[in-house]
Design an enzyme around this catalytic site. Structure first.
Site, mmCIF file in Angstrom:
data_model
loop_
_atom_site.group_PDB
_atom_site.id
_atom_site.type_symbol
_atom_site.label_atom_id
_atom_site.label_comp_id
_atom_site.label_asym_id
_atom_site.label_seq_id
_atom_site.Cartn_x
_atom_site.Cartn_y
_atom_site.Cartn_z
ATOM 1 N N LYS A 1 -9.788 1.291 -2.243
ATOM 2 C CA LYS A 1 -9.820 0.673 -1.309
ATOM 3 C C LYS A 1 -11.329 1.197 -0.336
ATOM 4 C CE LYS A 1 -7.519 1.070 3.449
ATOM 5 N NZ LYS A 1 -6.412 1.729 4.062
ATOM 6 N N GLU B 1 0.748 -1.325 -0.002
ATOM 7 C CA GLU B 1 0.030 -0.012 -0.016
ATOM 8 C C GLU B 1 0.994 1.281 -0.157
ATOM 9 O OE1 GLU B 1 -3.577 1.902 2.558
ATOM 10 O OE2 GLU B 1 -2.334 0.719 3.780
ATOM 11 N N CYS C 1 -4.869 -3.442 2.987
ATOM 12 C CA CYS C 1 -4.930 -3.071 4.362
ATOM 13 C C CYS C 1 -6.084 -3.257 4.940
ATOM 14 C CB CYS C 1 -4.178 -1.417 4.246
ATOM 15 S SG CYS C 1 -3.353 -1.177 5.995
#
Length: 272
Positions: A113, A41, A155
């Site tokens: 995300k 990330e 993440c």
């Protein structure tokens, strides 16, 4: 049995320096016979100072980096799973965007995300990702990679089993979970969550991670992992510093695990 390379980085506030790290890793990966490179990330830019980061993000920087990564993938004939690059989103906010860059020269596949890291930790760390970033709205898979169908996450997404259930139901063979995990949460939850997600989705989990102290003041946990569908850790790069790791992926393992324990096929709707 395809070989993958996993890049553990200490990304900073200079996109050119970060890109140089990725470029070198790609060359080294090809030299070792890897067909895919996974980066963490915020591989392109890791900077919590929005005022300093905005000119690059809002300008042509992300597009130029994506183009150079595509040229690199084609030149070296290696697929690149770039954990994320911050890009301009809707309105005044950014998007935390993963890029899957195929060696074929086909257009990159992107994923924004979904889950925003808005937390207050016991050690005093406070993060409000939603103040700068707009959440994504779509589950994204990439068919036809050297690992089969690849699911894309980023993440904090790992804390939400429904996303991984959706990827499992879509028969993903592997799931990328690039991360910049904090040290306290990493020590507590990193390994157990990722092993659980691999077991639930019955897929390989490949989690390239940021590590160490960064120029913007944060510290990340590291321990980039590759986990098989049974939950076995095949690679753990530790938390000491950046580096490049390698892992051979036995795709037959997916069939073995799903044959022994067909939990995806056995799923029933839970009564409300």
């Amino acid at each position: 049995m395809p070989k993958i390379a996993v890049l553990q980085m200490t990304s900073g506030i200079d996109p050119e320096a970060n890109l140089s790290t990725i470029e070198k890793a790609a060359h080294d990966a090809v030299a070792e016979g890897a067909v895919m490179l996974f980066a963490p990330e915020m591989a392109g830019l890791l900077d919590r100072n929005r005022e300093r980061a905005s000119p690059w993000i809002a300008g042509p920087g992300p597009d130029e980096m994506a183009q150079r990564l595509s040229e690199l993938a084609q030149l070296l004939q290696i697929d690149l799973a770039i954990g994320s690059i911050p890009v301009s989103g809707e309105g005044s906010k950014f998007a935390n965007r993963a890029f899957y860059v195929p060696a074929s020269g086909a257009p990159s596949v992107t994923y924004d995300k979904i889950h925003m890291f808005d937390v207050e930790l016991a050690n005093g760390e406070t993060w409000r990702e939603s103040s700068a970033y707009e959440p994504g709205k779509e589950v994204v898979t990439v068919p036809g990679t050297p690992l089969g169908k690849l699911g894309l996450t980023i993440c904090y997404d790992m804390r939400f089993p429904a996303l991984f259930e959706a990827l499992g139901q879509r028969q993903c063979d592997a799931i990328a979970v690039p991360a910049a995990f904090t040290v306290p949460t990493g020590k507590a939850h990193w390994h157990v969550l990722l092993r659980a997600r691999a077991i639930e989705a019955q897929a390989f989990v490949i989690a390239a991670a940021q590590v160490g102290k960064h120029e913007d003041g944060r510290e990340t946990y590291g321990h980039s992992l590759v986990i098989d569908p049974w939950g076995e850790v095949l690679l753990d790069m530790g938390g000491e510093g950046p580096g490049l790791g390698f892992c051979d992926i036995d795709l037959e393992r997916i069939k073995e695990v799903r044959g022994q324990l067909p939990s995806l096929a056995n799923k029933r709707e839970i009564p409300k």
